[in-house]
Design a protein around this motif. Sequence first.
Motif, PDB file in Angstrom:
ATOM      1  N   ALA A 137       0.823  -1.209   0.000  1.00 14.58           N
ATOM      2  CA  ALA A 137       0.000   0.000   0.000  1.00 14.58           C
ATOM      3  C   ALA A 137       0.862   1.266   0.000  1.00 14.58           C
ATOM      4  O   ALA A 137       0.483   2.288  -0.582  1.00 14.58           O
ATOM      5  CB  ALA A 137      -0.927  -0.010   1.215  1.00 14.58           C
ATOM      6  N   GLU A 138       2.040   1.198   0.636  1.00 11.44           N
ATOM      7  CA  GLU A 138       2.903   2.373   0.753  1.00 11.44           C
ATOM      8  C   GLU A 138       3.508   2.786  -0.583  1.00 11.44           C
ATOM      9  O   GLU A 138       3.984   3.918  -0.734  1.00 11.44           O
ATOM     10  CB  GLU A 138       4.027   2.117   1.754  1.00 11.44           C
ATOM     11  N   VAL A 139       3.531   1.862  -1.554  1.00 12.71           N
ATOM     12  CA  VAL A 139       4.117   2.176  -2.859  1.00 12.71           C
ATOM     13  C   VAL A 139       3.077   2.059  -3.974  1.00 12.71           C
ATOM     14  O   VAL A 139       3.415   2.105  -5.150  1.00 12.71           O
ATOM     15  CB  VAL A 139       5.325   1.271  -3.173  1.00 12.71           C
ATOM     16  N   ALA A 140       1.803   1.885  -3.601  1.00 14.61           N
ATOM     17  CA  ALA A 140       0.745   1.787  -4.604  1.00 14.61           C
ATOM     18  C   ALA A 140       0.712   3.049  -5.452  1.00 14.61           C
ATOM     19  O   ALA A 140       1.093   4.138  -5.006  1.00 14.61           O
ATOM     20  CB  ALA A 140      -0.611   1.562  -3.940  1.00 14.61           C
ATOM     21  N   GLU A 141       0.252   2.915  -6.682  1.00 10.87           N
ATOM     22  CA  GLU A 141       0.273   4.019  -7.631  1.00 10.87           C
ATOM     23  C   GLU A 141      -0.731   5.108  -7.253  1.00 10.87           C
ATOM     24  O   GLU A 141      -1.691   4.881  -6.517  1.00 10.87           O
ATOM     25  CB  GLU A 141      -0.061   3.496  -9.030  1.00 10.87           C
ATOM     26  N   LYS A 201      -4.896   0.753  -1.760  1.00 14.02           N
ATOM     27  CA  LYS A 201      -4.883  -0.609  -2.294  1.00 14.02           C
ATOM     28  C   LYS A 201      -3.471  -1.183  -2.205  1.00 14.02           C
ATOM     29  O   LYS A 201      -2.487  -0.457  -2.018  1.00 14.02           O
ATOM     30  CB  LYS A 201      -5.342  -0.611  -3.756  1.00 14.02           C
ATOM     31  N   GLU A 202      -3.394  -2.489  -2.344  1.00  9.18           N
ATOM     32  CA  GLU A 202      -2.150  -3.200  -2.564  1.00  9.18           C
ATOM     33  C   GLU A 202      -2.425  -4.174  -3.701  1.00  9.18           C
ATOM     34  O   GLU A 202      -3.577  -4.517  -3.965  1.00  9.18           O
ATOM     35  CB  GLU A 202      -1.680  -3.931  -1.287  1.00  9.18           C
ATOM     36  N   PRO A 216      -8.052  -3.135   0.959  1.00  9.91           N
ATOM     37  CA  PRO A 216      -8.275  -3.600   2.331  1.00  9.91           C
ATOM     38  C   PRO A 216      -9.480  -2.929   2.978  1.00  9.91           C
ATOM     39  O   PRO A 216      -9.963  -1.891   2.499  1.00  9.91           O
ATOM     40  CB  PRO A 216      -6.983  -3.221   3.051  1.00  9.91           C
ATOM     41  N   PRO A 217      -9.973  -3.513   4.065  1.00 11.11           N
ATOM     42  CA  PRO A 217     -11.059  -2.866   4.805  1.00 11.11           C
ATOM     43  C   PRO A 217     -10.663  -1.456   5.212  1.00 11.11           C
ATOM     44  O   PRO A 217      -9.489  -1.175   5.480  1.00 11.11           O
ATOM     45  CB  PRO A 217     -11.239  -3.762   6.036  1.00 11.11           C
ATOM     46  N   MET A 218     -11.622  -0.556   5.266  1.00 14.56           N
ATOM     47  CA  MET A 218     -11.349   0.820   5.660  1.00 14.56           C
ATOM     48  C   MET A 218     -11.146   0.876   7.179  1.00 14.56           C
ATOM     49  O   MET A 218     -11.763   0.123   7.924  1.00 14.56           O
ATOM     50  CB  MET A 218     -12.501   1.729   5.247  1.00 14.56           C
ATOM     51  N   THR A 219     -10.270   1.767   7.614  1.00 10.56           N
ATOM     52  CA  THR A 219      -9.976   1.883   9.044  1.00 10.56           C
ATOM     53  C   THR A 219     -10.469   3.200   9.637  1.00 10.56           C
ATOM     54  O   THR A 219     -10.530   3.350  10.859  1.00 10.56           O
ATOM     55  CB  THR A 219      -8.457   1.796   9.274  1.00 10.56           C
ATOM     56  N   GLY A 220     -10.778   4.162   8.778  1.00  8.37           N
ATOM     57  CA  GLY A 220     -11.117   5.497   9.259  1.00  8.37           C
ATOM     58  C   GLY A 220      -9.908   6.396   9.386  1.00  8.37           C
ATOM     59  O   GLY A 220     -10.025   7.588   9.676  1.00  8.37           O
ATOM     60  N   GLU A 221      -8.714   5.821   9.177  1.00 11.82           N
ATOM     61  CA  GLU A 221      -7.470   6.582   9.288  1.00 11.82           C
ATOM     62  C   GLU A 221      -6.912   6.952   7.923  1.00 11.82           C
ATOM     63  O   GLU A 221      -5.777   7.439   7.815  1.00 11.82           O
ATOM     64  CB  GLU A 221      -6.420   5.747  10.049  1.00 11.82           C
ATOM     65  N   ILE A 252      -9.258   7.647  -2.223  1.00 12.23           N
ATOM     66  CA  ILE A 252     -10.220   6.572  -2.465  1.00 12.23           C
ATOM     67  C   ILE A 252      -9.480   5.335  -2.958  1.00 12.23           C
ATOM     68  O   ILE A 252      -8.276   5.370  -3.217  1.00 12.23           O
ATOM     69  CB  ILE A 252     -11.328   6.979  -3.462  1.00 12.23           C
ATOM     70  N   ARG A 253     -10.227   4.238  -3.086  1.00 10.72           N
ATOM     71  CA  ARG A 253      -9.600   2.966  -3.432  1.00 10.72           C
ATOM     72  C   ARG A 253      -8.874   3.025  -4.773  1.00 10.72           C
ATOM     73  O   ARG A 253      -7.779   2.484  -4.915  1.00 10.72           O
ATOM     74  CB  ARG A 253     -10.657   1.858  -3.417  1.00 10.72           C
ATOM     75  N   ALA A 254      -9.474   3.657  -5.755  1.00  8.25           N
ATOM     76  CA  ALA A 254      -8.788   3.882  -7.033  1.00  8.25           C
ATOM     77  C   ALA A 254      -9.314   5.187  -7.605  1.00  8.25           C
ATOM     78  O   ALA A 254     -10.475   5.279  -7.995  1.00  8.25           O
ATOM     79  CB  ALA A 254      -9.020   2.738  -8.005  1.00  8.25           C
ATOM     80  N   ALA A 255      -8.458   6.197  -7.635  1.00  7.82           N
ATOM     81  CA  ALA A 255      -8.869   7.508  -8.134  1.00  7.82           C
ATOM     82  C   ALA A 255      -9.151   7.438  -9.631  1.00  7.82           C
ATOM     83  O   ALA A 255      -8.719   6.505 -10.326  1.00  7.82           O
ATOM     84  CB  ALA A 255      -7.780   8.534  -7.840  1.00  7.82           C
ATOM     85  N   ALA A 256      -9.881   8.414 -10.108  1.00 11.10           N
ATOM     86  CA  ALA A 256     -10.284   8.454 -11.511  1.00 11.10           C
ATOM     87  C   ALA A 256      -9.074   8.345 -12.434  1.00 11.10           C
ATOM     88  O   ALA A 256      -8.085   9.066 -12.278  1.00 11.10           O
ATOM     89  CB  ALA A 256     -11.048   9.753 -11.788  1.00 11.10           C
ATOM     90  N   HIS A 257      -9.165   7.422 -13.404  1.00 10.89           N
ATOM     91  CA  HIS A 257      -8.035   7.160 -14.296  1.00 10.89           C
ATOM     92  C   HIS A 257      -8.527   6.482 -15.569  1.00 10.89           C
ATOM     93  O   HIS A 257      -9.676   6.060 -15.660  1.00 10.89           O
ATOM     94  CB  HIS A 257      -7.005   6.263 -13.602  1.00 10.89           C
ATOM     95  N   GLU A 258      -7.628   6.376 -16.539  1.00 11.64           N
ATOM     96  CA  GLU A 258      -7.860   5.573 -17.721  1.00 11.64           C
ATOM     97  C   GLU A 258      -6.779   4.495 -17.773  1.00 11.64           C
ATOM     98  O   GLU A 258      -5.717   4.645 -17.171  1.00 11.64           O
ATOM     99  CB  GLU A 258      -7.791   6.427 -18.999  1.00 11.64           C
ATOM    100  N   ASP A 259      -7.046   3.417 -18.497  1.00  7.47           N
ATOM    101  CA  ASP A 259      -6.052   2.351 -18.643  1.00  7.47           C
ATOM    102  C   ASP A 259      -5.163   2.638 -19.852  1.00  7.47           C
ATOM    103  O   ASP A 259      -5.571   3.295 -20.816  1.00  7.47           O
ATOM    104  CB  ASP A 259      -6.740   0.993 -18.813  1.00  7.47           C
TER     105      ASP A 259
END
Length: 284
Positions: A76-80, A91-92, A162-167, A173-180
């Motif tokens: 998660a610390e290096v996720a895009e 995400k991871e 992963p489940p949300m923690t509130g932190e 968000i889980r995956a911000a707006a993007h195109e492939d």
Amino acid sequence: MDTQVTRLEAVDFHSEDAAERFVKSLRDTGFGVLKNHPLSQQRVQGIYDNWLTFFGTEEKHKFAFNPEAQDGFFAAEVAESAKGSDKRDIKEYYHYYPWGQCPTQLKEELQEYYDTTLAFATTLLEWIERHTPADVAEHYREPLSNMIKGSEQSLLRVLHYPPMTGEEEPGAIRAAAHEDINLITILPAANEPGLQVQGKDGQWLDVPCDFGNLIINIGDMLQEASQGYFPSTTHRVINPEGMDFNRSRVSLPLFIHPRSEVVLSERHTAHSYLMERLRELGVI
């Protein structure tokens, strides 16, 4: 693309007009949804279950991604971060290539899915080409289905939100707006909802998430090759609410890439386009 689409409908793979309706949806929205398709729902469920277990172990860190090859586990610390976003996605994920690293106990199942889905991609690309207007198709430098033959770049990504923690960081968000980036992406419906596509009016449409649906979207490379006829549409994965707040989400996109030397347009080969986008994303 004159009619405003308000929702996406799943097309029955076995219906007589399946190819035509599917390609029309791709043209109108950049997305198409298939039901009663040949990919095994049981196999997908097995992958979800086994990889959800894997992501819950420390073993995942033994497969940390290779910065040059980009295969392996991304914590998660290096996720895009999405292009233009200053917040990291929540995400991871694991990047799987047949030639790359993979936990031994998970490889056979994943490889079987990779091979089957890659073969199915040929059918979908043939559908797309068959229903491309002649004045657009003349810009394809070779048949779309031929572009992926011999390619070692198609990427299967096992995603864990992963489940949300509130932190979480405010606004993330889980995956911000993007195109492939690729030609097309093939995605079995995730175990939880959340995927949305942006309509032409800027509104967000929920993508049908019934388990067993198969979701296909256009990537930047096909948009480039079709001179914009097929749109690479912006999409995102939103955060869950209520009872779903504490639930993991697993997703399994296969990003279909052409061979590196494939000519997409006068401006780009597949390789030059990929490198440009990866630099924009800060991956390289």
